[in-house]
Write an enzyme that holds these catalytic residues in place. Structure first.
Site, PDB file in Angstrom:
ATOM      1  N   CYS A   1       0.821  -1.209   0.000  1.00  0.00           N
ATOM      2  CA  CYS A   1       0.000   0.000   0.000  1.00  0.00           C
ATOM      3  C   CYS A   1       0.857   1.262   0.000  1.00  0.00           C
ATOM      4  O   CYS A   1       0.399   2.327  -0.414  1.00  0.00           O
ATOM      5  CB  CYS A   1      -0.941   0.009   1.206  1.00  0.00           C
ATOM      6  SG  CYS A   1      -0.104  -0.090   2.803  1.00  0.00           S
TER       7      CYS A   1
ATOM      8  N   HIS B   1      19.441   0.164  -0.907  1.00  0.00           N
ATOM      9  CA  HIS B   1      18.023   0.501  -0.818  1.00  0.00           C
ATOM     10  C   HIS B   1      17.198  -0.717  -0.415  1.00  0.00           C
ATOM     11  O   HIS B   1      16.354  -0.634   0.494  1.00  0.00           O
ATOM     12  CB  HIS B   1      17.521   1.051  -2.150  1.00  0.00           C
ATOM     13  CG  HIS B   1      16.060   1.389  -2.144  1.00  0.00           C
ATOM     14  ND1 HIS B   1      15.556   2.522  -1.535  1.00  0.00           N
ATOM     15  CD2 HIS B   1      14.977   0.711  -2.634  1.00  0.00           C
ATOM     16  CE1 HIS B   1      14.240   2.548  -1.664  1.00  0.00           C
ATOM     17  NE2 HIS B   1      13.865   1.459  -2.322  1.00  0.00           N
TER      18      HIS B   1
ATOM     19  N   SER C   1      10.271   2.766   5.802  1.00  0.00           N
ATOM     20  CA  SER C   1       8.829   2.619   5.982  1.00  0.00           C
ATOM     21  C   SER C   1       8.190   3.870   6.564  1.00  0.00           C
ATOM     22  O   SER C   1       8.876   4.731   7.138  1.00  0.00           O
ATOM     23  CB  SER C   1       8.530   1.426   6.906  1.00  0.00           C
ATOM     24  OG  SER C   1       8.960   0.220   6.320  1.00  0.00           O
TER      25      SER C   1
ATOM     26  N   GLY D   1     -15.002  -1.833  22.749  1.00  0.00           N
ATOM     27  CA  GLY D   1     -14.965  -1.398  21.361  1.00  0.00           C
ATOM     28  C   GLY D   1     -14.539  -2.563  20.483  1.00  0.00           C
ATOM     29  O   GLY D   1     -14.022  -3.576  20.974  1.00  0.00           O
ATOM     30  N   ALA D   2     -14.760  -2.423  19.177  1.00  0.00           N
ATOM     31  CA  ALA D   2     -14.394  -3.516  18.266  1.00  0.00           C
ATOM     32  C   ALA D   2     -13.869  -2.968  16.943  1.00  0.00           C
ATOM     33  O   ALA D   2     -13.961  -3.624  15.910  1.00  0.00           O
ATOM     34  CB  ALA D   2     -15.602  -4.430  18.021  1.00  0.00           C
TER      35      ALA D   2
ATOM     36  N   GLU E   1     -10.734  -0.936  14.516  1.00  0.00           N
ATOM     37  CA  GLU E   1      -9.414  -1.342  14.031  1.00  0.00           C
ATOM     38  C   GLU E   1      -8.359  -1.313  15.126  1.00  0.00           C
ATOM     39  O   GLU E   1      -7.536  -2.227  15.232  1.00  0.00           O
ATOM     40  CB  GLU E   1      -8.994  -0.420  12.869  1.00  0.00           C
ATOM     41  CG  GLU E   1      -7.667  -0.789  12.250  1.00  0.00           C
ATOM     42  CD  GLU E   1      -7.299   0.131  11.100  1.00  0.00           C
ATOM     43  OE1 GLU E   1      -6.125   0.144  10.706  1.00  0.00           O
ATOM     44  OE2 GLU E   1      -8.186   0.854  10.581  1.00  0.00           O
ATOM     45  N   THR E   2      -8.392  -0.273  15.966  1.00  0.00           N
ATOM     46  CA  THR E   2      -7.383  -0.166  17.023  1.00  0.00           C
ATOM     47  C   THR E   2      -7.522  -1.293  18.030  1.00  0.00           C
ATOM     48  O   THR E   2      -6.525  -1.908  18.434  1.00  0.00           O
ATOM     49  CB  THR E   2      -7.503   1.194  17.745  1.00  0.00           C
ATOM     50  OG1 THR E   2      -7.329   2.247  16.786  1.00  0.00           O
ATOM     51  CG2 THR E   2      -6.446   1.324  18.831  1.00  0.00           C
TER      52      THR E   2
END
Length: 419
Positions: free
Chosen positions: A50, A98, A108, A188-189, A191-192
């Site tokens: 990505c 590289h 990155s 919570g559910a 991405e984090t």
């Protein structure tokens, strides 16, 4: 042979362009086959994530970077100016350096992140399957894998948390030396929280509970991490069982209040509880921090940890760069030696051809009744003259030019002056 890297990444191109230049797993094999038919391309690997798309090529004497660039432009139907303005290229030892830097996570978006190494290995395996790896790139990529391993072993490049999820789990490890015996409640559910759960699973926590407004999303998470699920309304019932609470929801108001935590602590007989609130707005009332057996950390606290750890990674990156330069020089020594191998082979072939020619002439003379001593003397004379002809011309020309450096090299090569 020469080495070439051509690519774009998060530093040079927008997300929109990176999407257009990407090679998904469905088209990468076909692309590799096409790239191998480009003039001068002997070997090829395509690394596409990505954040970057890079073409690694080994070129023969006919190969040119422009041909590879034109292929990339044509394959993705790109405008030349649009691509060229974002494109970078490295050749020779800079191409080697590289790749090693990329494999070690030094190039990155998140310094030192380890995922890129797995992605490079996937690209390497794909090239193997297609048959676009032969000898030089195969050795270069294998070398890069060993360099990345060495950097991970000898430096702290990957030891410090630089994401909120990782920092939250690292904080828990500081307070609970053995997370394997802890019970964790995730609120919570998103991405984090999913990333937190992944890190916790790697630490082999004894139990994970997930509370979410909608059970469906929590159940999807629970299946992957073998967790128990509950609604937000059930948190007061399960909170006393949790040693660690990590919360990240989009709720506009706090979900866990001081009174709820106080009751949980009493039920736990004042056994300490760690609460990490990584939500904005906050999920846990700040007054919880007033409780003696509750340890509350917010996203601001974690950000401080992350900044300290980024500095630690930057120091480790300096060590990694020195390792990479050392390993690059080793690889380039091997790569340059390939040219001498070819020269030695050609020189031996030439000398053997002269030997066979003169030997054949001598054998023919002997068969015709010529004097053996005279024939052998003629063989030695002609063979010597032919073998020393080219070096003698080179010595003569260097003497005329006054080129002492060439004279010294020739003298050393011919073993002159060595007694």
């Amino acid at each position: 042979m020469s080495l070439l890297v051509l690519g774009i990444n998060h530093k040079t191109a927008t997300v929109a362009l990176r999407e257009r230049v990407a090679f998904g797993p469905d088209i990468a094999p076909k692309a590799l086959q096409e790239l191998m038919h480009t003039r001068g391309v002997e070997e090829a690997v395509i690394v596409s994530t990505c954040n970057r798309t890079e073409l690694y090529c080994c070129l023969d004497q006919r190969g040119e970077s422009d041909a590879v660039r034109h292929w990339l432009q044509h394959f993705h139907h790109l405008d030349e100016d649009e691509l060229t303005s974002c494109l970078y290229q490295h050749q020779g030892e800079e191409a080697v350096r590289h790749l090693m830097r990329v494999a070690c996570g030094l190039d990155s978006l998140v310094l030192g992140e380890p995922q890129i190494l797995g992605q490079i290995k996937q690209a390497y395996n794909q090239s193997h399957q297609v048959g676009s790896l032969k000898g030089i790139l195969e050795r270069l990529f294998q070398k890069s894998f060993s360099v990345a391993k060495r950097v991970r072993t000898e430096t702290e490049i990957g030891a410090s948390a630089v994401s909120v999820a990782f920092a939250a789990v690292s904080l828990a490890k500081r307070i609970f030396s053995d997370l394997g015996r802890t019970k964790v409640l995730l609120v919570g559910a998103g991405e984090t929280v999913e990333l937190v759960a992944r890190h916790l699973k790697e630490q082999s926590v004894s139990r994970i509970m997930v509370a979410n407004r909608t059970l469906e999303r929590a159940q999807n998470l629970a299946r992957e991490f073998e967790a128990e699920v509950m609604t937000l309304e059930q948190i007061p019932d399960y909170l006393p069982q949790a040693d660690i609470v990590i919360s990240s929801t989009a709720s506009p108001l706090p979900i866990i209040g001081k009174g709820m935590v106080e009751r949980a602590i009493k039920a736990r007989r004042h056994k300490p509880i760690l609460l990490v609130d990584i939500a904005v707005p906050r999920d846990i009332e700040p007054e919880v921090d007033e409780l003696s057996d509750a340890y509350l950390y917010t996203v601001d606290d974690l950000q401080g940890i992350i900044e300290q750890n980024l500095e630690a990674r930057k120091r480790a990156a300096g060590q990694a760069e020195r390792i990479i330069l050392e390993e690059r020089d080793q690889f380039m020594g091997w790569f340059r030696s390939l040219k001498s191998v070819d020269l030695i082979r050609d020189y031996r072939t030439q000398a053997n051809a002269v030997r066979e020619q003169e030997l054949g002439r001598a054998l023919q003379a002997l068969a015709q009744g010529e004097d053996p001593a005279k024939t052998m003397g003629e063989l030695a004379r002609r063979l010597t003259n032919k073998l020393i002809h080219t070096p003698t011309q080179a010595l003569s020309q260097a003497g005329k030019d006054g080129d002492q450096e060439i004279l010294a090299v020739l003298a050393q090569s011919l073993g002159l002056g060595q007694r």
